[in-house]
Design a protein around this motif. Structure first.
Motif, PDB file in Angstrom:
ATOM      1  N   SER A   1      -8.569   1.947  43.507  1.00 24.71           N
ATOM      2  CA  SER A   1      -8.010   2.889  42.507  1.00 24.71           C
ATOM      3  C   SER A   1      -9.124   3.541  41.716  1.00 24.71           C
ATOM      4  O   SER A   1     -10.323   2.869  41.863  1.00 24.71           O
ATOM      5  CB  SER A   1      -7.239   2.253  41.494  1.00 24.71           C
TER       6      SER A   1
ATOM      7  N   ARG B   1       1.671   7.442  44.164  1.00 25.61           N
ATOM      8  CA  ARG B   1       0.543   6.672  44.143  1.00 25.61           C
ATOM      9  C   ARG B   1      -0.124   7.216  43.140  1.00 25.61           C
ATOM     10  O   ARG B   1      -1.179   6.443  42.328  1.00 25.61           O
ATOM     11  CB  ARG B   1      -0.300   7.044  45.527  1.00 25.61           C
TER      12      ARG B   1
ATOM     13  N   ASN C   1      -3.820   5.340  42.738  1.00 27.67           N
ATOM     14  CA  ASN C   1      -3.930   3.874  43.218  1.00 27.67           C
ATOM     15  C   ASN C   1      -3.555   4.229  44.736  1.00 27.67           C
ATOM     16  O   ASN C   1      -3.196   5.019  45.300  1.00 27.67           O
ATOM     17  CB  ASN C   1      -2.517   3.571  42.456  1.00 27.67           C
ATOM     18  N   SER C   2      -3.698   3.197  45.574  1.00 31.29           N
ATOM     19  CA  SER C   2      -3.572   2.830  46.878  1.00 31.29           C
ATOM     20  C   SER C   2      -4.253   4.302  47.451  1.00 31.29           C
ATOM     21  O   SER C   2      -3.636   4.924  48.243  1.00 31.29           O
ATOM     22  CB  SER C   2      -2.156   2.899  47.194  1.00 31.29           C
TER      23      SER C   2
END
Length: 123
Positions: free
Chosen positions: A17, A67, A84-85
């Protein structure tokens, strides 16, 4: 006129992240719709996420939906992109931009741009 400056980029492993920030100065930040765009090497600049002046309405590219989260703090003249991800295909220079037009995800309808911050997703 508004001036914007991005920060928060860097190198992150896949699945990790990062949070990008965009700080604005100049005329009233809260009247501008804001957006994040990105440009990978050899590719055109593309829309990532945008939000309205109040922050109540957002749009996301399909590739980042679920995401990434765009948000803003009008009291502190700052916009954020929580990522994120992260995937290797998210690697790009990320740009912050401002516009008085709304709603729009078109690059050419954003009038004020930052210099960009590099995000690299790699193991």
């Amino acid at each position: 006129q508004v001036h914007v400056l991005e920060s928060g980029g860097g190198l992150v492993q896949p699945g990790g992240s990062l949070r990008l920030s965009c700080t604005a100065s100049g005329r009233a930040f809260s009247v501008y719709a804001m957006g994040w765009f990105r440009q990978a090497p050899g590719k055109e600049r593309e829309f990532v996420a945008v939000l309205s002046a109040s922050g109540s309405t957002t749009f996301y590219a399909d590739s980042v939906k679920g995401r990434f989260t765009i948000s803003r703090d009008n009291a502190n003249n700052t916009m954020y992109l929580q990522m994120n991800s992260l995937k290797p295909e998210d690697t790009a220079v990320y740009y912050c931009a401002a516009t008085r037009r709304w709603p729009t995800i078109r690059n050419d309808e954003y009038d004020y741009w930052g210099q960009g911050t590099q995000v690299t997703v790699s193991s």
